[in-house]
Design a protein around this motif. Structure first.
Motif, mmCIF file in Angstrom:
data_model
loop_
_atom_site.group_PDB
_atom_site.id
_atom_site.type_symbol
_atom_site.label_atom_id
_atom_site.label_comp_id
_atom_site.label_asym_id
_atom_site.label_seq_id
_atom_site.Cartn_x
_atom_site.Cartn_y
_atom_site.Cartn_z
ATOM 1 N N LEU A 1 18.069 68.376 -79.714
ATOM 2 C CA LEU A 1 16.644 68.498 -78.839
ATOM 3 C C LEU A 1 16.262 70.014 -79.068
ATOM 4 O O LEU A 1 14.995 70.082 -79.134
ATOM 5 N N THR A 2 17.068 70.650 -78.860
ATOM 6 C CA THR A 2 16.775 72.505 -78.941
ATOM 7 C C THR A 2 16.023 72.571 -80.436
ATOM 8 O O THR A 2 15.301 73.386 -80.417
ATOM 9 N N LYS A 3 16.644 71.950 -81.339
ATOM 10 C CA LYS A 3 16.232 72.097 -82.675
ATOM 11 C C LYS A 3 15.046 71.256 -83.016
ATOM 12 O O LYS A 3 14.559 71.211 -84.168
ATOM 13 N N THR A 4 14.583 70.436 -82.389
ATOM 14 C CA THR A 4 13.734 69.507 -82.636
ATOM 15 C C THR A 4 12.204 70.096 -82.123
ATOM 16 O O THR A 4 11.792 70.700 -81.428
ATOM 17 N N PRO A 5 11.247 69.869 -83.322
ATOM 18 C CA PRO A 5 9.909 70.468 -82.952
ATOM 19 C C PRO A 5 9.156 69.942 -81.918
ATOM 20 O O PRO A 5 9.341 68.541 -81.493
ATOM 21 N N GLY A 6 8.381 70.718 -81.016
ATOM 22 C CA GLY A 6 7.847 70.105 -79.833
ATOM 23 C C GLY A 6 8.842 70.112 -78.478
ATOM 24 O O GLY A 6 8.328 70.082 -77.473
ATOM 25 N N VAL A 7 10.036 70.839 -78.901
ATOM 26 C CA VAL A 7 10.891 70.687 -77.593
ATOM 27 C C VAL A 7 11.178 72.272 -77.544
ATOM 28 O O VAL A 7 11.824 72.954 -78.377
ATOM 29 N N SER A 8 10.822 72.794 -76.472
ATOM 30 C CA SER A 8 11.031 74.422 -76.050
ATOM 31 C C SER A 8 12.500 74.598 -75.447
ATOM 32 O O SER A 8 12.936 75.723 -75.703
ATOM 33 N N ARG A 9 12.981 73.562 -74.836
ATOM 34 C CA ARG A 9 14.120 73.841 -74.315
ATOM 35 C C ARG A 9 14.994 72.617 -73.656
ATOM 36 O O ARG A 9 14.439 71.511 -73.604
ATOM 37 N N ALA A 10 16.323 72.494 -74.198
ATOM 38 C CA ALA A 10 16.984 71.110 -73.580
ATOM 39 C C ALA A 10 18.343 71.802 -72.900
ATOM 40 O O ALA A 10 18.984 72.755 -73.455
ATOM 41 N N ARG A 11 18.683 71.400 -71.914
ATOM 42 C CA ARG A 11 19.777 71.666 -71.223
ATOM 43 C C ARG A 11 20.588 70.409 -70.514
ATOM 44 O O ARG A 11 20.013 69.263 -70.147
ATOM 45 N N VAL A 12 21.969 70.394 -70.477
ATOM 46 C CA VAL A 12 22.663 69.415 -69.659
ATOM 47 C C VAL A 12 22.745 69.672 -68.381
ATOM 48 O O VAL A 12 23.260 70.817 -68.009
ATOM 49 N N LEU A 13 22.461 68.678 -67.466
ATOM 50 C CA LEU A 13 22.527 68.743 -66.193
ATOM 51 C C LEU A 13 23.902 68.728 -65.661
ATOM 52 O O LEU A 13 24.782 67.948 -66.010
ATOM 53 N N ASP A 14 24.106 69.581 -64.569
ATOM 54 C CA ASP A 14 25.444 69.213 -63.939
ATOM 55 C C ASP A 14 25.644 67.874 -63.365
ATOM 56 O O ASP A 14 24.515 67.451 -62.827
ATOM 57 N N PRO A 15 26.636 67.420 -63.284
ATOM 58 C CA PRO A 15 26.907 65.914 -62.925
ATOM 59 C C PRO A 15 26.906 65.868 -61.568
ATOM 60 O O PRO A 15 26.951 66.527 -60.755
ATOM 61 N N ALA A 16 26.237 64.524 -61.195
ATOM 62 C CA ALA A 16 26.009 64.204 -60.021
ATOM 63 C C ALA A 16 26.415 62.871 -59.789
ATOM 64 O O ALA A 16 26.466 62.105 -60.651
ATOM 65 N N PRO A 17 26.780 62.338 -58.461
ATOM 66 C CA PRO A 17 27.141 60.826 -58.119
ATOM 67 C C PRO A 17 25.831 59.891 -58.308
ATOM 68 O O PRO A 17 26.203 58.736 -58.710
ATOM 69 N N THR A 18 24.715 60.380 -58.438
ATOM 70 C CA THR A 18 23.451 59.445 -58.797
ATOM 71 C C THR A 18 23.402 59.225 -60.390
ATOM 72 O O THR A 18 22.707 58.446 -60.618
ATOM 73 N N ASP A 19 24.140 59.984 -61.160
ATOM 74 C CA ASP A 19 23.900 59.854 -62.647
ATOM 75 C C ASP A 19 24.042 58.751 -63.234
ATOM 76 O O ASP A 19 23.211 58.348 -63.983
ATOM 77 N N ALA A 20 24.947 57.960 -62.961
ATOM 78 C CA ALA A 20 25.291 56.574 -63.422
ATOM 79 C C ALA A 20 24.211 55.501 -62.999
ATOM 80 O O ALA A 20 23.626 54.881 -63.911
#
Length: 299
Positions: free
Chosen positions: A80-99
């Protein structure tokens, strides 16, 4: 009887007959209060969900084969970071609600062969690709993903929130209508039971206001008691499930565990108190309209 006389003492049948109306109002009020508590909890938690997800688009990435969910999320963020139109992409820290978030975004559980799905937050530039485009791009790279673009009707989480909030509000309105219907029918039945005495009182000069008063008051009080008891029962049940350690242990043992961001707090439980005045006013209006109509028919 003079024109200004009060017929209250002469109409003992003006009160509801038996406990049926009270029990029905209690049941309706219990459901309505639970809906209000749930709606309040959802609205209160909305900012926390938005802060958790972040970015313009949220991608849920699941591992597969020899690739873990962590690696899949890192690869999705890199793409995504290399995709045109995307300025930033980051992996979020895991949380119990993610599933649960991943399941809601995907419409079903993402296959987590190598651990639970991980979330990636992407921030878009002015010319942003659509969620469908991002999902197609990442899928072509062999990733198992689900994408939420956070738009009102195309974002799965936002659509679920809108439908859920609208459904809860509609349910409360329908239950208010049911209170009106039950109270109006019961009030009409009470008038019918007293029809002979009412005709005599009308013949003797009793005013509509004096004949209306005992019915209106009795059924407004019935609506108030039913609404109070139902709201109290809903608040007590919610409070027990949320704050009782024994209840928490029992729910966890049966696989029921709500995310912290969706757990009602004291303000949400107190929101159940919005129901009794609304139900009482609805019952008062319905009883007044029903009795007034029947009195006109008897005159």
């Amino acid at each position: 009887m003079n024109a200004g006389g009060d017929a209250s003492d002469l109409l003992p049948a003006a009160r509801p007959r038996g406990p049926a109306l009270l029990l029905a109002l209690l049941a309706l009020s219990f459901v309505a209060a639970l809906a209000i508590i749930g709606l309040s909890a959802a609205l209160r938690s909305a900012p926390a969900w938005a802060a958790r997800l972040g970015g313009s688009v949220t991608v849920a990435a699941a591992g597969g084969g020899l690739e873990s969910s962590d690696a899949a999320a890192a690869r999705a963020a890199e793409i995504l970071t290399k995709t045109p139109g995307v300025s930033r992409a980051r992996v979020l820290d895991p949380a119990p609600t993610d599933a649960m978030i991943s399941g809601l975004v995907a419409g079903a559980d993402l296959p987590g062969e190598m651990g639970p799905p991980r979330l990636v937050a992407a921030t878009m530039a002015a010319a942003r690709p659509s969620g469908a485009d991002i999902a197609a791009l990442l899928t072509r790279q062999g990733l198992k993903v689900a994408v939420d673009d956070h738009r009102t009707w195309t974002g799965p989480l936002e659509r679920i929130a809108m439908v859920g909030a609208g459904g809860a509000a509609l349910l409360v309105l329908c239950l208010l209508g049911a209170v009106c219907g039950l109270t109006g029918v019961a009030a009409s039945a009470a008038v019918n039971r007293s029809a002979t005495r009412l005709r005599l009182l009308i013949h003797l000069g009793a005013t509509d206001a004096s004949l209306l008063r005992p019915f209106r008051n009795a059924f407004a009080i019935a609506a108030l008691w039913g609404a109070l008891l139902g709201a109290f029962a809903a608040a007590a049940l919610t409070g027990t499930l949320v704050w009782s350690p024994e209840a928490a242990i029992w729910l966890a043992a049966h696989g029921v565990e709500a995310p912290a961001m969706l757990t009602p707090d004291g303000l949400d439980v107190a929101a159940a108190l919005l129901w009794p005045p609304a139900a009482t006013l609805a019952g008062l209006w319905a009883a007044t309209a029903a009795v007034r109509g029947r009195l006109r028919a008897l005159s």
